[in-house]
Design an enzyme around this catalytic site. Structure first.
Site, PDB file in Angstrom:
ATOM      1  N   ASP A  53      -5.774  -6.297   1.659  1.00 13.65           N
ATOM      2  CA  ASP A  53      -5.026  -6.824   0.511  1.00 13.65           C
ATOM      3  C   ASP A  53      -4.818  -8.330   0.597  1.00 13.65           C
ATOM      4  OD1 ASP A  53      -4.703  -4.422  -0.699  1.00 13.65           O
ATOM      5  OD2 ASP A  53      -2.750  -4.009   0.219  1.00 13.65           O
ATOM      6  N   TYR A 111      -5.242  -2.252  13.771  1.00 14.31           N
ATOM      7  CA  TYR A 111      -4.438  -3.233  13.032  1.00 14.31           C
ATOM      8  C   TYR A 111      -3.227  -3.620  13.875  1.00 14.31           C
ATOM      9  CZ  TYR A 111      -6.556  -2.762   8.350  1.00 14.31           C
ATOM     10  OH  TYR A 111      -7.398  -2.800   7.273  1.00 14.31           O
TER      11      TYR A 111
END
Lengths: 246, 246
Positions: A53, A111
């Site tokens: 994003d 992540y």
């Protein structure tokens, strides 16, 4: 056709995310444009391990494309970078088997979400951290995140309104630790749902400040109800560290 | 009048340096403006340990100002930060003795210069590092920098055309080390001449790539001739780490 795998670092704050979209600066479009220039006009499709994003950083995004170009592989990263903004750097280019597909053959992604837990936050690192000044207990957060390890339906940690066939994912490893004023949350899984890590981070912050007990993470997971989990926290703390293939 | 000492972090890329100057965004002016707002109109003079140039970062700049404000000291950093861009963060505010003067009573300053020695450089950290892709030998650089320790006339490492009474300075400690792809040069001294650390970094790069021998650093120092030293490298690699007082 040659199949080229790129390992890519980018500064998420400068783009409206990975995905190509008209009239909005995006990472995919910038790299495809650079490849078009260095190949003398090939319009390639650059497939990433997954979209990130707006505002999300990557140290080790992986993407691949097919090309007729005969450029030596050891010159490829330099050539692409020469046509890119400095907010994107191809760190490595490798020639891979024709079966390699950045998304479909991906085994694990890691992540990291970084919280700056100091009183005032950082000026220099403000786009790589989420500032949360209330003192957090990283040991409780680490206890809480362990409930997420394994194969689970992560519906509680999925942005509401997103359509994806299944919300079952596998988390192989999950940990939280402190490094001075910073608290790192690191998750390795076979894939993540939309906003999943940012919602997990928001939930673990509630654990860290003592609003909920670590064991509550399990109850939230089992509820399969987005409203039970914490807030979706800022993209600036999130970084795609790396992607693993067989 | 109360005398307030601030410890300040800033992101140098967003400003034309520390010093106040008309029509150019600068750190001193931004903080003085914030103080004016929170004190209800006091026009203070904020004195730093030293100016930093455009693009130079600081994790621990120190500055002080005098004020009639009765605001509790523990609220001061929050109040100032509430009026500042996020590229500047006051990390600490302390009430100090009236004799304290950020510049005159400063004993030691520590600067770090960071070189990214990877092939492609970093996207995310590009404003905190100087990218130099030629493989550098950090051990030779560390050997070279040791010749600078002590009291010396650093004329060879001073930007030409700058007027300062004396170019004699004391370096208390100097070292170079590698951390993965990064090479850090750290110098602690009683003060530094204009561009001195960036010229030292440029000279040590010549040592690291084998263009000159480590012992040549001593010859350059003794020559008192700017033309003998290396280039003035980018401000983005430079960071003021901290300032010490008695």
């Amino acid at each position: 056709m040659r199949n080229i795998k790129l390992t890519i670092e980018y500064d998420g704050k400068d783009f409206n995310g990975w995905q190509k979209q008209p009239n909005k600066l995006n990472i995919q479009g910038e790299i495809e444009r650079a490849i078009e220039i260095i190949t003398g006009g090939e319009k390639v499709e650059l497939i990433a391990s997954g979209r990130t994003d707006a505002g999300v950083n990557a140290l080790g995004q992986v993407a691949n494309f097919r090309t007729e170009s005969t450029m030596p592989i050891e010159k490829m990263a330099y050539a692409i970078n020469s046509q890119l903004k400095k907010a994107i750097r191809v760190q490595k280019a490798e020639e891979v088997d024709e079966k390699f597909h950045s998304r479909y053959t991906c085994k694990k992604k890691t992540y990291r979400y970084t919280i700056n837990n100091s009183e005032q936050g950082s000026a220099i690192f403000r786009y790589m951290q989420y500032h949360y000044p209330v003192k957090l207990d990283e040991n409780k957060m680490n206890e809480g995140v362990k409930y997420l390890i394994g194969e689970h339906d992560f519906k509680s940690f999925k942005a509401s309104g997103t359509s994806s066939k299944s919300s079952v994912r596998v988390i192989y490893d999950a940990k939280v630790w402190r490094e001075g004023d910073l608290i790192h949350i690191e998750l390795t899984g076979n894939g993540f749902l939309y906003n999943m890590i940012r919602i997990i981070a928001g939930t673990l912050i509630e654990v860290g400040e003592g609003a909920i007990e670590p064991a509550e993470v399990q109850a939230i997971l089992e509820a399969k109800d987005r409203s039970r989990a914490g807030k979706t926290v800022s993209p600036s703390g999130l970084c795609l560290m790396g992607v693993e293939y067989e």
